[in-house]
Design an enzyme around this catalytic site. Structure first.
Site, PDB file in Angstrom:
ATOM      1  N   SER A   1       6.543   4.182  -0.864  1.00  0.00           N
ATOM      2  CA  SER A   1       5.879   4.369  -0.320  1.00  0.00           C
ATOM      3  C   SER A   1       6.812   5.247   1.374  1.00  0.00           C
ATOM      4  CB  SER A   1       5.185   3.215   0.689  1.00  0.00           C
ATOM      5  OG  SER A   1       4.909   2.752  -0.682  1.00  0.00           O
ATOM      6  N   ARG A   2       7.829   5.133   1.358  1.00  0.00           N
ATOM      7  CA  ARG A   2       8.524   5.524   2.458  1.00  0.00           C
ATOM      8  C   ARG A   2       8.912   7.317   2.111  1.00  0.00           C
ATOM      9  NH1 ARG A   2      10.895   1.356   6.009  1.00  0.00           N
ATOM     10  NH2 ARG A   2       9.908  -0.905   4.835  1.00  0.00           N
TER      11      ARG A   2
ATOM     12  N   GLY B   1       0.874  -1.188   0.304  1.00  0.00           N
ATOM     13  CA  GLY B   1       0.096  -0.133   0.130  1.00  0.00           C
ATOM     14  C   GLY B   1       1.087   1.270  -0.131  1.00  0.00           C
TER      15      GLY B   1
ATOM     16  N   GLY C   1       5.503   3.501  -9.039  1.00  0.00           N
ATOM     17  CA  GLY C   1       5.505   2.856  -9.672  1.00  0.00           C
ATOM     18  C   GLY C   1       5.007   1.628  -8.769  1.00  0.00           C
ATOM     19  N   HIS C   2       4.281   0.960  -8.505  1.00  0.00           N
ATOM     20  CA  HIS C   2       3.235   0.487  -8.228  1.00  0.00           C
ATOM     21  C   HIS C   2       1.960   0.368  -8.852  1.00  0.00           C
ATOM     22  CE1 HIS C   2       3.914   1.277  -3.300  1.00  0.00           C
ATOM     23  NE2 HIS C   2       4.057   0.078  -3.655  1.00  0.00           N
TER      24      HIS C   2
END
Ligand code: AMP
Length: 278
Positions: free
Chosen positions: A188-189, A31, A36-37
């Protein structure tokens, strides 16, 4: 898009699809989705008939509780992005749907020498957790084809080994790293970086590019030593910067046509990884 909270319902739904000979593409994620995802979802759409994504922050792959608790969660935005990308089904369970209390992890210890270096050395038990969760997800989704990002290069080697050992029917696809316009690998980070840290972050990719240029020019060893020093100064804290064999991840001592540079560092409170094929 159909949202599944429980594996039982997901399995029943997908076995209907399988019975109709529908080719299932699968993209597992934790999530806090970004482009990128979404690039993996797009690849899945182009190469399968029915796209399943999962969003699950897998506790067994975290070796640091604070990191697990602080992992970003943006589920409403994630669902909008998946809808827009044309994803067909999302599995977004609670921990209890996947794990029983005190369930032991599977082990990746005998996957090969590559398992024990880099991320394997810095995050003990991490790949055991990855193998544990993916074994469950692959068993339940029974995908024909799965899509993983080369951003997590070592994880790609782990997943390929898992597939070779236990899921020979699954086709594995590695997808290129999607970057911000200044070169920072999407993660995500990244949303946890302060403005100052975000401004420094592109130096990571610049270092990898620098290595690539020096690799071809032949004075990579000097560049490697210098970059390690540069990236181990405030606000960075370097964990590793290595030039390795792409299959074994053993550090290279001399020039080879096949090589990859991999890096992990702390930038403030945020741990970032990146890599670059040389
Ligand atoms: P994560 O949610 O971080 O577990 O990532 C889920 C999948 O997305 C993994 O296969 C990652 O390698 C992939 N991924 C994450 N960031 C990127 C990126 N910047 N480019 C391509 N794939 C990515």
């Amino acid at each position: 898009m159909i949202l599944f909270k429980e594996a039982r319902a997901l399995k029943a739904h997908l076995s209907d699809k399988k019975a109709q000979d529908i080719r299932i593409g699968f993209v597992p994620t934790m999530g806090a989705l970004h482009q990128g995802h979404i690039s993996l979802i797009e690849q899945a759409k182009a190469n399968s008939d029915y796209v399943v994504a999962s969003i699950f922050v897998n506790p067994t792959q975290f070796n640091n509780t604070a990191d697990l608790l602080n992992y970003p969660k943006t589920i409403d935005k994630d669902i909008s992005m998946l809808l827009e990308a044309g994803c067909d089904a999302l599995y977004h369970p609670e921990v209890s749907d996947l794990y029983q209390a005190n369930e032991p992890k599977l082990s990746a210890a005998d996957y090969g020498t590559f398992i024990h270096v880099l991320e394997g050395a810095k995050r003990p038990g991490h790949f055991d957790g990855v193998v544990t969760i993916l074994t469950k997800l692959f068993d339940w989704v029974q995908p024909d084809i799965v899509f993983f990002g080369q951003k997590d290069y070592q994880q790609c080697l782990v997943v390929k080994t898992l597939i070779k050992r236990k899921f020979q029917a699954i086709q594995f696809v590695a997808c290129p790293i999607i970057r911000e316009s200044d070169g920072l690998a999407m993660s995500s980070r990244n949303i946890r970086l302060s403005a100052e840290e975000r401004a420094q972050a592109p130096r990571i990719y610049k270092a990898l590019e620098n290595l690539k240029q020096n690799w071809n020019a032949g004075n990579w060893n000097q560049a490697l030593v210098q970059l390690r020093q540069e990236l181990d100064q405030t606000p960075f804290e370097l964990e590793y910067l290595e030039v390795c064999d792409p299959e074994t991840l053993e550090p290279l001592m001399e020039f080879s046509r096949d090589a990859i540079a991999l890096i992990a560092l702390q930038l403030g409170h945020t741990r970032l990884i990146d890599n670059h094929i040389l």
